[in-house]
Scaffold this active site. Structure first.
Site: not given
Lengths: 244, 349
Positions: A166, A173
């Site tokens: 994660y 990102e």
């Protein structure tokens, strides 16, 4: 690799237990199994594609191009999951699922696809790898759950790998969006200026910055939610001595 | 918005949820004459209140009048737990059940002479009136800040200038009129059935109203604003629609207020009155929302501004949800509810 806790496999969906609502009928279950198998296969294709491209080129750079099409196809296909929730065959929140899927689709199309210059960035590999591993585990988890034969390993993987994947994905990102900023500002991509007859304006550059800022409150919430789910799902099996 | 206007209870001013109890005079009357006390004994109730989650015993009340209301019990509970004022108490028969109403009478509930109730804390409460006044004053003031082009919004050379388009002045008048109307209705027209709502709602609601007001006002009052394509014709039609719907909306609010004279608690089906603006009741359950939508459509047409269209759309979605809920409860409560009516849009929705 025993099918331990098969009874709790539905509850381990991470959301509302399927028992509370009417579960999917036989037809819906069959469809969902097919869907999840196809998605698992799709992300495996992407994984294999990455590995083969790395071996062929001998470097980590520019691997995006070798898996661009299957990535777009299978990540966009996940939009169906919103429909599954809306129709009720999957007991998750439409809003939550919608949010998660759309954020992925946004990164795939509105950032990586739209801003060519970031496609060669290493940050893209970072989040693509994180997504690939996560999705392979997640979709096989759903497949096995639907068939009521969930190997503990898959359950463990689903609730453990995220701890690393994660943050890894989020980092990739954010770095990618950050890399896109100068090009968006220079070209005015997706932006609308005044005056115009709709009396509306939109600055995509500012929008991207706001998106980046939104990670600050959102990411910890989602991350710690998964951690709590992990304790709930794995806690009672792993460690009897562990007390909340 | 006007969900509560439809409730139109407001018998007592329950602005803070503190129901004005009237036990003492009743007590004196309903009890038998002291001389005959031994013949007709009054069975007092005992009430214990448990925490709905932990099942801890929070309060024990003995010698409770059988005709005591939940509201009175809440007041008694408040005495022993001063931090839980009645408005934030949810008292139920079942830990997971629905909240009992303040008007429910103890002896009419399915409890024995020792009644067990479960308590849930609803959290800090704030009165509807306070929320409404706050959320409506914001847009009024904020829009005017943009209209007068106060510094730091637009480029400095435009500070305190006025728009050269007369539709911008008209739009400001309409927008301001709308929110002044809402404020006055909140103070003088609406009758709120629930006194309070959770405190966090004020932040949510104000963000919505104030945020959208700022967003719309920014563009309408912008130096680079483009007036409607079809010019005067478009603006005129839009203004007519807007005014028509404002009057309509107000008429409905008055009609709903008059449904229930102060003091009574009857729930009635609203019907058309002599006022032609209320004849829409023939086709629609919640015409106040219908008119509200119409007003904002008029404003959208008048300003030809996409953010206004977005605001109208979001408002319409929310009002439709409310209208459907209200329509459903009308159908549930009244066997003879007129079948021709739709929740918000005649024949459509």
């Amino acid at each position: 690799m025993s099918a331990a806790a098969s009874g709790t496999s539905k509850a381990a969906h991470g959301d509302v237990a399927a028992k509370r609502k009417k579960g999917p009928g036989a037809l819906a279950t069959a469809y969902l199994v097919i869907y999840n198998v196809v998605m698992t296969a799709g992300w495996l294709v992407i994984a294999v594609g990455l590995v083969r491209a790395y071996l062929a080129r001998g470097s980590y750079h520019g691997l995006y191009y070798s898996i661009e099409k299957p990535l777009k196809f299978f990540q966009t296909g996940a939009v169906l999951e919103i429909l599954h929730c809306a129709v009720g065959i999957v007991p998750s929140s439409v809003v939550l699922t919608g949010f998660q899927v759309m954020s992925r689709v946004f990164l795939t199309w509105a950032v990586t696809h739209s801003v060519r210059e970031v496609q060669s960035e290493d940050s893209v590999l970072l989040f693509v790898t994180a997504w690939t591993v996560t999705e392979i585990i997640r979709y096989s988890f759903y497949t096995f759950s639907l068939l009521n034969h969930l190997p503990y390993l898959i359950k463990w993987a689903r609730y453990t790998f995220f701890i690393v994947l994660y943050p890894m994905g989020v980092t990739g990102e954010l770095l990618t969006i950050y890399a896109a900023l100068p090009y968006v500002q220079k070209t005015g991509l997706y932006s609308v200026t005044l005056p115009n007859k709709y009396n509306f304006s939109f600055d995509y550059y500012t929008f991207l910055i706001l998106i980046m800022i939104s990670y600050i409150p959102l990411f910890p919430q989602l991350y710690f939610h998964m951690i709590r789910q992990r304790k709930k799902v794995l806690g009672h099996i792993e460690d009897y001595g562990k007390v909340e | 918005m006007d969900a509560l206007a439809l409730e139109a209870t407001g018998n007592k001013r329950v602005a803070n949820g503190a129901v004005v109890p009237a036990p003492l005079p009743v007590q004196a009357q309903s009890k038998r004459k002291p001389a005959k006390k031994t013949k007709k004994a009054v069975v007092f109730f005992e009430v214990e209140i448990l925490d709905a989650k932990t099942k801890d015993k929070l309060c024990f009340l003995d010698k409770v009048e059988p005709n005591a209301t939940i509201g009175e019990i809440k007041s008694m509970f408040h005495k022993s737990h001063p931090q839980w004022y009645p408005a934030r108490q949810s008292i139920r028969l079942d830990p997971k059940g629905k909240s009992l109403k303040d008007e429910d009478v103890l002896q009419h509930l399915p409890v024995g002479t020792t009644a067990t109730f479960y308590f849930r804390d609803l959290g800090a409460q704030i009165s509807w009136v306070t929320v409404f006044l706050t959320e409506y004053t914001g847009p009024l003031v904020i829009y005017l800040l943009f209209y007068f082009r106060v510094p730091f919004i637009y480029p400095p050379k435009y500070d305190f200038t006025t728009s050269k388009h007369w539709v911008v002045h008209l739009a400001c008048m309409c927008h301001s009129f709308h929110y002044v109307k809402r404020l006055l209705e909140t103070l003088f027209v609406h009758r709120f059935s629930h006194g309070t709502m959770p405190l966090r709602n004020i932040f949510k609601n104000c963000t919505y109203y104030w945020g959208f007001a700022a967003w719309m006002a920014y563009y309408i009052n912008h130096p680079l604003y483009t007036p409607p394509i079809y010019g005067e014709q478009q603006i005129r039609i839009a203004l007519i629609i807007f005014l028509f719907c404002q009057i309509g909306n107000f008429s409905i609010h008055i009609a709903l207020r008059n449904l229930r004279p102060p003091g009574s608690k009857t729930r009635k089906i609203p019907y058309p009155t002599k006022n032609p603006f209320t004849w829409i009741f023939l086709l629609v359950s919640c015409p106040n929302y219908t008119y509200e939508l119409g007003s904002w459509l008029g404003f959208t047409l008048m300003t030809q501004c996409l953010p206004v269209a977005f605001f109208t759309l979001v408002g319409f979605i929310q009002m439709t949800v409310w209208a459907k809920g209200k329509h459903r409860s009308y159908l549930k409560e009244f066997r003879d509810y007129p079948p021709l009516r739709s929740p918000i849009l005649p024949f459509i929705l």
